[in-house]
Design an enzyme around this catalytic site. Structure first.
Site, mmCIF file in Angstrom:
data_model
loop_
_atom_site.group_PDB
_atom_site.id
_atom_site.type_symbol
_atom_site.label_atom_id
_atom_site.label_comp_id
_atom_site.label_asym_id
_atom_site.label_seq_id
_atom_site.Cartn_x
_atom_site.Cartn_y
_atom_site.Cartn_z
ATOM 1 N N ASP A 7 -43.579 61.575 14.030
ATOM 2 C CA ASP A 7 -43.502 62.907 14.634
ATOM 3 C C ASP A 7 -42.371 63.078 15.651
ATOM 4 O OD1 ASP A 7 -46.232 63.313 13.476
ATOM 5 O OD2 ASP A 7 -46.710 61.817 15.011
ATOM 6 N N ARG A 33 -35.666 66.844 -21.827
ATOM 7 C CA ARG A 33 -36.802 67.051 -20.927
ATOM 8 C C ARG A 33 -37.895 67.835 -21.648
ATOM 9 N NH1 ARG A 33 -35.293 69.312 -14.985
ATOM 10 N NH2 ARG A 33 -34.866 71.222 -16.124
ATOM 11 N N ARG A 58 -29.252 81.405 -14.291
ATOM 12 C CA ARG A 58 -30.414 81.012 -13.483
ATOM 13 C C ARG A 58 -29.866 80.352 -12.223
ATOM 14 N NH1 ARG A 58 -31.460 78.833 -18.597
ATOM 15 N NH2 ARG A 58 -31.194 76.731 -17.780
HETATM 16 C C1 LIG Z 1 -34.034 74.309 -11.327
HETATM 17 C C2 LIG Z 1 -33.518 74.915 -12.547
HETATM 18 C C3 LIG Z 1 -32.413 75.770 -12.512
HETATM 19 C C4 LIG Z 1 -31.591 76.003 -11.269
HETATM 20 O O1 LIG Z 1 -30.598 75.012 -11.192
HETATM 21 P P1 LIG Z 1 -29.527 74.961 -10.015
HETATM 22 O O2 LIG Z 1 -28.691 73.794 -10.352
HETATM 23 O O3 LIG Z 1 -30.296 74.772 -8.765
HETATM 24 O O4 LIG Z 1 -28.815 76.259 -10.052
HETATM 25 C C5 LIG Z 1 -32.055 76.407 -13.686
HETATM 26 N N1 LIG Z 1 -32.719 76.166 -14.842
HETATM 27 C C6 LIG Z 1 -33.769 75.335 -14.915
HETATM 28 C C7 LIG Z 1 -34.444 75.129 -16.212
HETATM 29 C C8 LIG Z 1 -34.193 74.660 -13.786
HETATM 30 O O5 LIG Z 1 -35.219 73.811 -13.862
#
Ligand SMILES: *Cc1c(COP(=O)(O)O)cnc(C)c1O
Length: 389
Positions: free
Chosen positions: A314, A136, A220
């Site tokens: 709606d 990506r 994350r």
């Molecule tokens: C959205 C995203 C996450 C979070 O991922 P989850 O599967 O929702 O925990 C972590 N890192 C990156 C780069 C993301 O784009």
């Protein structure tokens, strides 16, 4: 604060659930690792500022979003914590990020070079993205990584504070591709670390839940902060109980008895097989309750009843088991008495993933935020401007 909405359709966001998920994840990954609360896309449709506040209160160390606009909105809302923009930003917009103390993602050497040229005052903080197989964004080779660090060395305008990657298959039981990506990540991360102190992170919810020891410095946390499993195959592996934060409700606005043979909604595709009680609820595809959900169930007094006929923009109609009062609560997602419709059930009906379901409920639906089972805040995007006026 004005807490107003004039149509009985709303989403409830259980902030205690968010906080419980954050606390459990913190405990699971252990002291010394940071928790980055991912609140992109309006916190997966839940409400970014409110979720961010709850997550930070529960021990999150940092916030992450996808785009600079989302980070600016959080700064404007008063958040002073570190915010990482994980997607690509324009290299021409970096001065604004530097001014607002927002960390951007550097996806390539060329980006960093151009960004460096655009910082006039102060320092732009970046995390380098490593593409280890997601395909990506990010740096793919050691050569480029060396180039990046040599370029930024000694430059006051740029500070590489972190490096990170993202896994394509962390939520799948087969770990072959994950292992391959992890190996590539380890090599690149080692090179990055040889240039000095950087924050290294690689894990989304799935990685954090399954491989806490592989996270390096931080997780994350996105989907599982909202109480949802990253995939259905991972459900039996969850190390702690996730609590779903999102629910969706409406109320009956019209109830009538129709006769056998009478038809319902556009196209007149539904024909009553007998005399039936039909209720109308004020939610439709413009709210994200998309047309493909026709024939799915909703809850009335804890009982499942079907949507009948086509979903309108709606409104939609449901078949009631008996006559019900106008104003009776209808639950489309979540629990009601003995009944429950999880987000995953709606996702399955749509042939998609749970992530998409909560994101799809549009801003026309007011969000109510709950603590200790009572509403502490509300966001109605349509009328929020009136507070200031
Ligand atoms: C959205 C995203 C996450 C979070 O991922 P989850 O599967 O929702 O925990 C972590 N890192 C990156 C780069 C993301 O784009």
């Amino acid at each position: 604060m004005e807490m107003a909405f004039y149509r009985d359709t709303w989403a409830e966001i259980d902030l205690d659930a968010v906080m419980s998920n954050v606390r459990n994840m913190k405990a699971h990954i252990g002291e010394g690792r940071k928790l980055i609360a991912v609140v992109k896309a309006n916190a997966y449709g839940h409400g970014d500022a409110e979720v961010a506040k709850a997550a930070l209160e529960a021990g999150a160390d940092m916030l992450a979003v996808a785009f600079l606009d989302e980070a600016i909105a959080l700064r404007d809302a008063g958040f002073q914590t570190e915010i990482l923009v994980m997607g690509a930003s324009r290299p021409t917009d970096v001065q604004l990020a530097a001014d607002m103390n927002i960390i951007l993602t550097a996806p390539s050497f060329e980006w960093l070079e151009e960004a460096g040229r655009n910082v006039q005052t102060g320092t732009l903080a970046v995390h380098l993205k490593l593409d280890t197989g997601m395909g990506r964004l990010g740096i793919r080779t050691e050569e480029e990584l060396h180039k990046v660090f040599s370029f930024s060395e000694g430059k006051q305008c740029l500070n590489i504070e972190g490096v990170f990657t993202h896994f394509a298959t962390a939520d799948e039981l087969d770990t072959a591709y994950f292992d391959e990506q992890y190996k590539a990540f380890e090599t690149l991360a080692k090179t990055a670390a040889s240039y000095g102190d950087v924050m290294i992170h690689c894990g989304n919810s799935a990685t954090g839940l399954r491989f806490p020891d592989k996270l390096v410095h931080a997780v994350r946390l996105g989907i599982s902060m909202y109480g949802l499993s990253p995939s259905s195959e991972m459900k039996p592996l969850l190390p702690f109980q996730l609590k779903e934060a999102f629910s969706l409700h409406s109320k009956l606005v019209h109830v009538k008895k129709i006769n056998k043979g009478d038809k319902i909604s556009y196209g007149a595709t539904y024909t009553a097989e007998e005399d039936e009680w039909i209720g109308t609820i004020p939610i439709g595809y413009a709210d994200g309750w998309v047309r493909r959900l026709r024939d799915s169930d909703v809850l009335v007094d804890g009982e499942r009843v079907p949507i009948v006929g086509r979903i309108c923009m709606d409104q939609c109609m449901i078949k009631l088991p008996s006559q019900k009062e106008i104003g009776t609560k209808i639950t489309l997602i979540g629990s009601q008495k003995h009944g429950k419709i999880p987000v995953d059930e709606v996702a399955e009906k749509l042939g998609t993933i749970n992530y998409e379901v909560t994101c799809t409920i549009t801003s026309r639906v007011p969000r109510m935020f709950l603590r200790n089972k009572s509403i502490i805040e509300m966001r109605n995007t349509l009328l929020d401007g009136r507070k200031k006026g």
